[in-house]
Design a protein around this motif. Structure first.
Motif, short mmCIF file in Angstrom:
data_model
loop_
_atom_site.label_atom_id
_atom_site.label_comp_id
_atom_site.label_asym_id
_atom_site.label_seq_id
_atom_site.Cartn_x
_atom_site.Cartn_y
_atom_site.Cartn_z
N TYR A 299 -25.54 -44.97 72.76
CA TYR A 299 -25.40 -43.73 73.52
C TYR A 299 -24.95 -42.60 72.61
O TYR A 299 -24.07 -42.76 71.77
N GLU B 48 -22.99 -39.34 72.22
CA GLU B 48 -21.88 -38.69 72.89
C GLU B 48 -22.13 -37.20 73.12
O GLU B 48 -21.45 -36.58 73.94
N LYS B 49 -23.10 -36.62 72.42
CA LYS B 49 -23.37 -35.19 72.56
C LYS B 49 -24.39 -34.89 73.66
O LYS B 49 -24.65 -33.73 73.97
N LYS B 50 -25.00 -35.93 74.24
CA LYS B 50 -26.04 -35.72 75.23
C LYS B 50 -25.56 -36.20 76.60
O LYS B 50 -25.21 -37.37 76.78
N ASP B 51 -25.55 -35.28 77.58
CA ASP B 51 -25.11 -35.62 78.93
C ASP B 51 -26.13 -36.48 79.65
O ASP B 51 -25.77 -37.38 80.42
N VAL B 52 -27.42 -36.17 79.43
CA VAL B 52 -28.49 -36.89 80.11
C VAL B 52 -29.63 -37.13 79.13
O VAL B 52 -30.00 -36.23 78.37
N GLU C 190 -28.02 -41.31 82.44
CA GLU C 190 -27.87 -40.24 83.43
C GLU C 190 -26.44 -39.75 83.56
O GLU C 190 -26.00 -39.34 84.64
N GLY C 191 -25.68 -39.77 82.47
CA GLY C 191 -24.38 -39.10 82.45
C GLY C 191 -23.22 -39.86 83.06
O GLY C 191 -22.17 -39.28 83.36
N THR D 30 -19.38 -39.74 81.92
CA THR D 30 -18.66 -38.48 82.10
C THR D 30 -18.23 -38.33 83.55
O THR D 30 -18.95 -38.72 84.47
N TRP E 78 -17.78 -35.67 86.34
CA TRP E 78 -18.22 -34.31 86.62
C TRP E 78 -17.34 -33.68 87.69
O TRP E 78 -16.76 -34.36 88.54
N GLU F 178 -22.72 -34.65 92.44
CA GLU F 178 -23.57 -34.22 91.31
C GLU F 178 -24.89 -35.00 91.24
O GLU F 178 -25.35 -35.36 90.15
N TYR G 88 -29.06 -32.58 90.61
CA TYR G 88 -29.34 -31.86 89.38
C TYR G 88 -30.82 -31.83 89.01
O TYR G 88 -31.23 -31.06 88.15
#
Length: 283
Positions: free
Chosen positions: A66, A68-72, A78-79, A82, A84, A204, A207
Motif C-alpha cells: 500500500y 501511504e501517499k494515495k488515498d484511493v 479504497e482508503g 484512513t 475520514w 464517505e 465519493y
C-alpha cells in the motif's frame, strides 16, 4: 477486483484469524472522544483506534503493498486505512440521538467501514445483536478493523461480528449466502447470520457516482422493512464526481417507495460542507 457475479459466492473461504501478538504490540493507538450534554450531565464516549497499521503491515511484507501517499487506488484500495471526517460526524450524530434510534438487539451493517469505528461505537453504546463490518480490502478488516475491536475491549464479542470484503456489487449475494470472510476462535458456526439489517450505516461512501447503483441495490435489498439507513457525507467530492444531491436524485427516481430525509447539515467553515440523511421504507 474482478466481480464474483456468476460464481458460487458461498464458496469464498473464511480466514481463521488469530491475533498475532507481535503485530498487535507494534500497533500504536490514539483515542477520540464524543460528548453528549444532557441537562447538567455530560455523556462521553471514547473510542480507541490504531494509527499505524498500514505502516506495520507494509514492513512485514516482502514488498510494500500500500502506498501511504494515495488515498484511493481504483479497484485495488479504497482508503480503509484512513479515518475520514464524516465518520466522526456520524458517530456524533448517533450519540446525540441514541434514545430515538434504540439499536439494542438490532443487526447493524457498517458499510465501507474502514477502521470500523461506527460499528464499534454501536457495540459500545448499545446491546446490539450483530455487527457486519464491510470494507473493500480484506487487509483493512484483518489488520485494522479487528485490532480496533480488540483495542476497544470487545475481543469476547468478536463472535457477534461478521466481516465481508470486496466490491459492493457482490455484497447482496454474500449476505444472502451467509458469507463471513474472517472467523476467530470465538466464532460459533451455529450463529445465525442475518440477511436483513435494522440499521445500515455509511460514512464517505458517495465519493464516486459509479457506485450509486450498487449502493441503491444494497439499501433496497438489505434494509429491513422497519429499518433505517443513515449516510454521512460531504456535499460534493471534487474531482471524483459524487455528491449528496445527485445520489438523492438517483434514489428518488430509482426507488420511489423509499423515503429520504435530511437529518443534519454541517458547516464548520473549516472544511467541505457535510450532511447526514436517512433512507427508509415509506409507511
Amino acid at each position: 477486483m474482478e466481480s464474483l457475479e456468476g460464481e458460487n459466492i458461498s464458496n469464498i473461504p473464511s480466514q481463521l484469524v488469530e491475533l498475532d501478538e507481535d503485530f498487535m504490540n507494534e500497533l500504536e493507538t490514539e483515542t477520540v472522544s464524543f460528548t453528549r450534554q444532557d441537562g447538567m450531565f455530560n455523556q462521553e464516549v471514547t473510542l480507541t483506534y490504531v494509527s499505524n497499521s498500514m505502516e506495520v503491515l507494509n514492513e512485514k511484507l516482502e514488498q510494500p503493498k500500500y502506498d501511504e501517499k494515495k488515498d484511493v487506488v481504483k479497484n485495488e484500495y479504497e482508503g480503509g486505512f484512513t479515518i475520514w471526517e464524516c465518520t466522526y460526524d456520524l458517530i456524533n450524530f448517533l450519540l446525540q440521538n441514541g434514545e430515538k434510534l434504540d439499536l439494542n438487539g438490532k443487526n447493524i451493517l457498517d458499510l465501507g467501514c474502514g477502521h470500523g469505528l461506527v460499528g464499534i461505537f454501536c457495540m459500545k453504546a448499545y446491546d446490539v445483536n450483530t455487527v457486519c463490518f464491510q470494507d473493500f480490502n480484506l487487509d483493512v478488516l484483518k489488520f485494522t478493523t479487528v485490532p480496533n475491536i480488540v483495542k476497544n475491549g470487545f475481543e469476547q464479542k468478536l463472535s457477534q461480528c461478521r466481516f465481508i470484503s470486496g466490491d459492493w456489487g457482490d455484497m447482496i449475494a454474500k449476505i444472502q449466502q451467509g458469507t463471513n470472510e474472517i472467523v476467530t476462535p470465538l466464532h460459533n458456526e451455529e450463529t445465525q447470520l442475518p440477511t436483513k439489517f435494522n440499521a445500515i450505516l455509511m460514512a464517505e461512501v458517495l465519493y464516486n457516482s459509479e457506485n450509486y447503483v450498487k449502493l441503491g441495490q444494497i439499501i433496497n435489498e438489505l434494509l429491513d422493512k422497519d429499518g433505517v439507513c443513515i449516510i454521512s457525507s460531504k456535499l460534493y467530492y471534487f474531482g471524483i464526481g459524487g455528491s449528496v444531491d445527485e445520489f438523492k436524485d438517483f434514489m428518488e427516481q430509482t426507488y420511489p417507495h423509499l423515503k429520504i430525509e435530511t437529518l443534519q447539515e454541517i458547516n464548520d467553515k473549516r472544511s467541505n460542507k457535510r450532511e447526514i440523511f436517512c433512507i427508509g421504507h415509506a409507511n
